[in-house]
Design a protein around this motif. Structure first.
Motif, short mmCIF file in Angstrom:
data_model
loop_
_atom_site.label_atom_id
_atom_site.label_comp_id
_atom_site.label_asym_id
_atom_site.label_seq_id
_atom_site.Cartn_x
_atom_site.Cartn_y
_atom_site.Cartn_z
N VAL A 162 0.44 102.13 0.31
CA VAL A 162 1.89 101.59 0.70
C VAL A 162 2.74 102.51 1.85
O VAL A 162 2.60 104.32 1.19
N VAL A 163 3.70 102.25 2.48
CA VAL A 163 4.53 103.03 3.98
C VAL A 163 5.92 103.16 3.88
O VAL A 163 5.54 101.41 4.05
N ILE A 164 6.47 104.12 3.17
CA ILE A 164 7.69 103.44 2.93
C ILE A 164 8.80 104.23 3.93
O ILE A 164 9.31 105.49 4.50
N GLY A 165 9.58 103.88 5.15
CA GLY A 165 10.16 104.30 6.30
C GLY A 165 11.07 105.42 5.34
O GLY A 165 12.27 105.07 4.59
N ASP A 166 12.36 105.87 6.16
CA ASP A 166 13.36 106.67 5.53
C ASP A 166 14.51 106.07 5.07
O ASP A 166 14.97 104.66 6.15
N HIS A 167 15.61 106.15 4.19
CA HIS A 167 16.66 105.92 3.75
C HIS A 167 16.47 104.20 3.33
O HIS A 167 17.31 103.84 2.82
N VAL A 168 15.33 104.06 2.77
CA VAL A 168 14.69 102.89 2.22
C VAL A 168 15.48 103.08 0.72
O VAL A 168 15.62 104.24 0.15
N SER A 169 16.12 102.17 -0.35
CA SER A 169 16.74 101.91 -0.95
C SER A 169 16.05 100.73 -2.07
O SER A 169 15.69 99.69 -1.45
N ILE A 170 14.85 101.32 -3.01
CA ILE A 170 14.51 99.83 -4.15
C ILE A 170 14.81 100.49 -5.20
O ILE A 170 14.75 101.21 -6.09
N ASN A 171 15.24 99.33 -5.69
CA ASN A 171 16.11 98.81 -7.10
C ASN A 171 15.72 99.11 -7.92
O ASN A 171 14.33 99.08 -8.41
N PRO A 172 16.04 98.54 -9.04
CA PRO A 172 14.84 98.79 -10.14
C PRO A 172 14.36 97.72 -11.04
O PRO A 172 14.36 96.74 -10.27
N LEU A 173 13.10 98.11 -10.71
CA LEU A 173 11.81 96.54 -11.48
C LEU A 173 11.86 96.26 -10.56
O LEU A 173 11.58 94.67 -10.39
N VAL A 174 11.88 96.73 -9.27
CA VAL A 174 10.48 96.67 -8.13
C VAL A 174 9.23 96.43 -7.49
O VAL A 174 8.75 98.11 -8.60
N ALA A 175 7.83 95.69 -7.67
CA ALA A 175 7.11 95.26 -7.77
C ALA A 175 6.59 95.60 -5.84
O ALA A 175 6.53 94.46 -5.76
N SER A 177 4.14 96.01 -3.71
CA SER A 177 1.68 95.72 -4.08
C SER A 177 1.42 96.40 -2.79
O SER A 177 2.04 97.41 -2.34
N GLY A 178 -0.28 96.67 -2.99
CA GLY A 178 -0.67 97.94 -2.28
C GLY A 178 -0.63 97.08 -1.05
O GLY A 178 -0.32 96.37 -0.74
N ASP A 179 -0.80 98.31 0.44
CA ASP A 179 -0.74 97.97 1.67
C ASP A 179 0.12 97.80 2.02
O ASP A 179 0.37 96.77 3.30
N VAL A 180 1.16 97.75 1.36
CA VAL A 180 2.39 97.26 2.15
C VAL A 180 3.11 98.65 3.09
O VAL A 180 3.61 99.55 3.33
N THR A 181 4.09 97.90 3.47
CA THR A 181 4.27 98.64 4.39
C THR A 181 6.52 98.49 4.71
O THR A 181 6.34 97.08 5.60
N ILE A 182 6.42 99.01 4.95
CA ILE A 182 7.89 99.13 4.60
C ILE A 182 8.66 99.59 5.17
O ILE A 182 8.86 100.88 5.79
N GLY A 183 9.61 99.38 6.75
CA GLY A 183 10.39 99.70 7.12
C GLY A 183 11.34 100.51 7.52
O GLY A 183 11.89 100.51 5.91
N GLY A 184 12.28 101.39 8.42
CA GLY A 184 13.80 102.38 7.47
C GLY A 184 14.95 101.59 7.41
O GLY A 184 14.24 100.13 7.38
N GLY A 185 15.33 102.21 6.47
CA GLY A 185 16.47 101.41 6.09
C GLY A 185 16.42 99.58 5.35
O GLY A 185 17.62 99.32 5.28
N VAL A 186 15.36 99.95 4.96
CA VAL A 186 15.19 98.64 4.06
C VAL A 186 16.11 98.22 2.55
O VAL A 186 15.98 99.73 1.63
N MET A 187 16.50 97.79 1.71
CA MET A 187 17.31 97.39 0.59
C MET A 187 16.37 96.80 0.61
O MET A 187 15.86 95.15 0.66
N LEU A 188 15.52 97.07 -1.26
CA LEU A 188 14.37 95.88 -1.58
C LEU A 188 15.47 95.68 -2.95
O LEU A 188 15.67 96.29 -3.94
N GLY A 189 16.02 94.37 -3.44
CA GLY A 189 17.02 93.89 -4.52
C GLY A 189 16.21 94.03 -5.65
O GLY A 189 14.53 93.83 -5.98
N THR A 190 16.83 94.72 -7.06
CA THR A 190 16.60 94.68 -7.84
C THR A 190 15.57 93.22 -8.67
O THR A 190 15.64 92.59 -8.05
N HIS A 191 14.32 93.71 -9.01
CA HIS A 191 13.51 92.60 -9.72
C HIS A 191 12.36 91.86 -8.67
O HIS A 191 11.85 91.01 -8.69
N SER A 192 12.95 92.67 -7.25
CA SER A 192 12.00 91.59 -5.99
C SER A 192 10.04 91.97 -6.24
O SER A 192 9.97 93.24 -6.65
#
Ligand SMILES: CC(C)(COP(=O)(O)OP(=O)(O)OC[C@H]1O[C@@H](n2cnc3c(N)ncnc32)[C@H](O)[C@@H]1OP(=O)(O)O)[C@@H](O)C(=O)NCCC(=O)NCCS
Length: 228
Positions: A162-175, A177-192
């Motif tokens: 997985v590749v995660i950009g700057d300033h990302v927030s991954i909230n509690p209980l997020v999953a 998966s492998g090979d995911v790319t997350i850009g900068g400034g992303v917010m992943l809501g809880t349980h997503s």
């Protein structure tokens, strides 16, 4: 990105004792005080950080009282930190990716350590950028690249490659998966949950409990199952 799990490991000669790092937490709200838990857990057994306190431009009375109950204090505002001695490091205890980006830009090249709660699991070949915080119960597996000032909140999983950009927030209980790319400034809501191989564009928002089954474009808010 910086390959470091320890704030001083790159500069400490073998056999010598690492210096204690003076540190402040930016923001005394809920997550900021949870970051104090991470610092205190990392200090168990071997003191790594001298927590000077919090800086906050507008602390509420409730939060000042909560900080006091943590035997800590708010020592000033962000301007105080801008003027502080150069060896004072900081972490950002505020969840908003946009706010994290603004604060980090304002603080320029002031150093920021990586914080990993001892109750988190970090596998092989995982690079964590400065200011990144991994909270208790989270697992990052292998060959993961994480940018600056990323929050991996409680009980998250981040899979292989997985590749995660700057300033990302991954909230509690997020999953994630492998090979995911997350850009900068992303917010992943809880349980997503993000299915394998997908991309999340810069500044996108994934709602709580969403199941992401397709790539998400930059700046888009998605929610629901499947997320749209
Ligand atoms: C999705 C989210 C970002 C907000 O998106 P938004 O488009 O601004 O949503 P709004 O609050 O304006 O609500 C719009 C509609 O979406 C619904 N909605 C909001 N969040 C939702 C979600 N996660 N899943 C499904 N529906 C959601 C609302 O009920 C509302 O429905 P309605 O129009 O039928 O009344 C937010 O609700 C969310 O899920 N944030 C995650 C927060 C989080 O992780 N908190 C933990 C902090 S540690």
């Amino acid at each position: 990105m910086t390959a470091s799990l320890h704030p001083t490991s790159a500069t400490t000669p073998p056999g010598s004792v690492a210096p204690v790092v003076p540190i402040v937490i930016v923001g005394c709200g809920g997550f900021g005080r949870e970051v104090q838990d991470v610092v205190e857990a990392m200090n168990t057994g071997c003191i790594q950080f001298d927590l000077l306190g919090y800086v906050d431009d507008a602390p509420s009375q409730d939060n000042l009282e909560r900080v006091a109950r943590r035997r800590a204090r708010v020592i000033g505002d962000l301007a105080w930190l801008e003027q502080a001695p150069a060896d004072v490091q900081y972490v950002i205890g505020i969840g908003s990716p946009a706010v994290k980006a603004r604060i980090a830009a304002r603080l320029g090249d002031r150093p920021s350590p990586v914080l990993v709660h001892p109750g988190a699991t970090v596998g092989g070949d995982v690079e964590l950028g400065p200011g990144t915080i991994v909270c208790a119960g989270s697992v990052l597996t292998t060959n993961v690249r994480v940018g600056r000032h990323v929050h991996v909140n409680l009980l998250c999983s981040v899979g292989h490659d997985v590749v995660i950009g700057d300033h990302v927030s991954i909230n509690p209980l997020v999953a994630v998966s492998g090979d995911v790319t997350i850009g900068g400034g992303v917010m992943l809501g809880t349980h997503s949950a993000i299915l394998q191989g997908l991309s999340i564009g810069d500044d996108a928002v994934v709602g709580g409990a969403a199941l992401v089954t397709r790539n998400v474009l930059a700046g888009v808010v998605v929610k629901g199952v499947p997320a749209a």
